[in-house]
Design a protein around this motif. Structure first.
Motif, PDB file in Angstrom:
ATOM      1  N   ALA A  86      49.237  47.684  42.156  1.00  9.61           N
ATOM      2  CA  ALA A  86      48.646  47.424  43.356  1.00  9.61           C
ATOM      3  C   ALA A  86      49.474  46.438  44.071  1.00  9.61           C
ATOM      4  O   ALA A  86      49.862  46.453  45.366  1.00  9.61           O
ATOM      5  N   ALA A  87      49.744  45.089  43.323  1.00  7.01           N
ATOM      6  CA  ALA A  87      50.342  44.203  44.194  1.00  7.01           C
ATOM      7  C   ALA A  87      51.973  44.636  44.350  1.00  7.01           C
ATOM      8  O   ALA A  87      52.100  44.096  45.592  1.00  7.01           O
ATOM      9  N   ARG A  88      52.338  45.352  43.571  1.00 13.16           N
ATOM     10  CA  ARG A  88      53.649  45.642  44.004  1.00 13.16           C
ATOM     11  C   ARG A  88      53.776  46.692  45.074  1.00 13.16           C
ATOM     12  O   ARG A  88      54.444  46.667  46.083  1.00 13.16           O
ATOM     13  N   TRP A 126      39.062  51.361  41.289  1.00 16.71           N
ATOM     14  CA  TRP A 126      40.577  51.993  41.340  1.00 16.71           C
ATOM     15  C   TRP A 126      41.311  51.205  42.049  1.00 16.71           C
ATOM     16  O   TRP A 126      40.973  50.205  42.721  1.00 16.71           O
ATOM     17  N   VAL A 127      42.479  51.595  42.218  1.00 13.98           N
ATOM     18  CA  VAL A 127      43.460  50.828  43.206  1.00 13.98           C
ATOM     19  C   VAL A 127      43.054  51.592  44.512  1.00 13.98           C
ATOM     20  O   VAL A 127      43.021  52.657  44.453  1.00 13.98           O
ATOM     21  N   ARG A 128      43.010  50.601  45.411  1.00 15.48           N
ATOM     22  CA  ARG A 128      42.668  51.097  46.712  1.00 15.48           C
ATOM     23  C   ARG A 128      43.546  50.885  47.888  1.00 15.48           C
ATOM     24  O   ARG A 128      44.088  49.802  47.775  1.00 15.48           O
ATOM     25  N   VAL A 129      43.840  51.978  48.418  1.00 17.12           N
ATOM     26  CA  VAL A 129      44.904  51.917  49.635  1.00 17.12           C
ATOM     27  C   VAL A 129      44.212  51.931  51.128  1.00 17.12           C
ATOM     28  O   VAL A 129      43.346  52.910  51.178  1.00 17.12           O
ATOM     29  N   ARG A 130      44.234  50.822  51.704  1.00 15.46           N
ATOM     30  CA  ARG A 130      43.602  50.634  53.088  1.00 15.46           C
ATOM     31  C   ARG A 130      44.540  51.358  54.091  1.00 15.46           C
ATOM     32  O   ARG A 130      45.890  50.518  53.777  1.00 15.46           O
ATOM     33  N   LEU A 133      49.656  40.576  35.033  1.00  9.08           N
ATOM     34  CA  LEU A 133      48.461  41.416  35.504  1.00  9.08           C
ATOM     35  C   LEU A 133      48.026  42.547  34.757  1.00  9.08           C
ATOM     36  O   LEU A 133      49.064  42.988  33.938  1.00  9.08           O
ATOM     37  N   PRO A 134      46.799  43.037  34.744  1.00  7.83           N
ATOM     38  CA  PRO A 134      46.581  44.239  34.126  1.00  7.83           C
ATOM     39  C   PRO A 134      47.353  45.262  34.838  1.00  7.83           C
ATOM     40  O   PRO A 134      47.924  45.155  36.120  1.00  7.83           O
TER      41      PRO A 134
END
Length: 223
Positions: A174-176, A95-99, A167-168
């Motif tokens: 996530a990158a943005r 998944w997209v992960r937020v740290r 990108l997918p």
């Protein structure tokens, strides 16, 4: 007005509405033809309610809300509010992960709405093919603004947007978000703004949407 954007993928939303249509069709059919027995009616209602509750919780409910103050990650049973200055990084796994920082510790929240398929993970591991064409827009993304419209990037994109478009979908998001979090942290440090605290809370409504039909089904099955 505070900028606000809701991020999620198309397939779970489509699945939710297909299921809703299926339930409506079944209810209409049995309303016309009648039910074999009252017990069958209760059993059918309990099963439909249970699957509807699960489908809503797992497919329709999850989303990520981006606004001027931070991210709100709505997962099936939990809601996380993450102010921009608390976010350390955003990347992808399954998944997209937020740290983010929670006091003196660092934690990770997985964004259920922004999953990364096995095919997408393989693509990220291999990297873009040489000479591969850049898609004209990010497919599969539901990005609803204040007016409910869907945002589609222009075909004339700057270099960074072209990179994201290659990108997918979830990786591009996530990158943005990672880039924006870095900018917001620097802005908060420059302004001397005290960061708000990240919070997390259970959604009792989501829990009830699954637990109540499950108890009803159990009661009907044992009756």
């Amino acid at each position: 007005m505070t900028e606000r954007e809701t991020l999620r993928l198309h397939p779970p939303v489509i699945f939710w509405w297909v299921w809703v249509a299926f339930v409506v069709a079944n209810v209409a059919d049995y309303a016309v033809q009648g039910l074999p027995s009252a017990r069958f009616g209760w059993l059918l209602a309990a099963v439909l309610l249970l699957v509807t509750g699960v489908a809503y919780t797992l497919a329709a409910r999850p989303k990520v809300i981006e606004d001027g103050d931070g991210l709100t990650v709505v997962n099936p049973f939990r809601v996380h509010r993450l102010p921009w200055p608390t976010i350390d990084s955003v990347d992808t796994g399954e998944w997209v992960r937020v740290r983010y920082a929670a006091g003196a510790t660092s934690r990770v929240v997985h964004c259920w709405a922004l999953y990364v398929s096995t095919r997408a993970r393989r693509k990220l591991a291999v990297g873009p093919a040489v000479g591969a064409s850049v898609p004209r827009r990010l497919r599969g993304l539901v990005a609803a603004g204040p007016a409910g419209g869907y945002a589609q990037p222009s075909s004339r994109l700057p270099e960074e947007a072209l990179r994201l478009a290659s990108l997918p979908v979830s990786a591009a998001i996530a990158a943005r978000l990672d880039s924006r979090a870095a900018k917001e942290r620097k802005r908060a440090e420059a302004n001397g703004t005290e960061a708000s605290t990240a919070t997390a809370a259970w959604s009792w409504a989501a829990l009830a949407a699954v637990a109540a039909p499950a108890l009803l089904l159990l009661a009907v099955a044992l009756a």
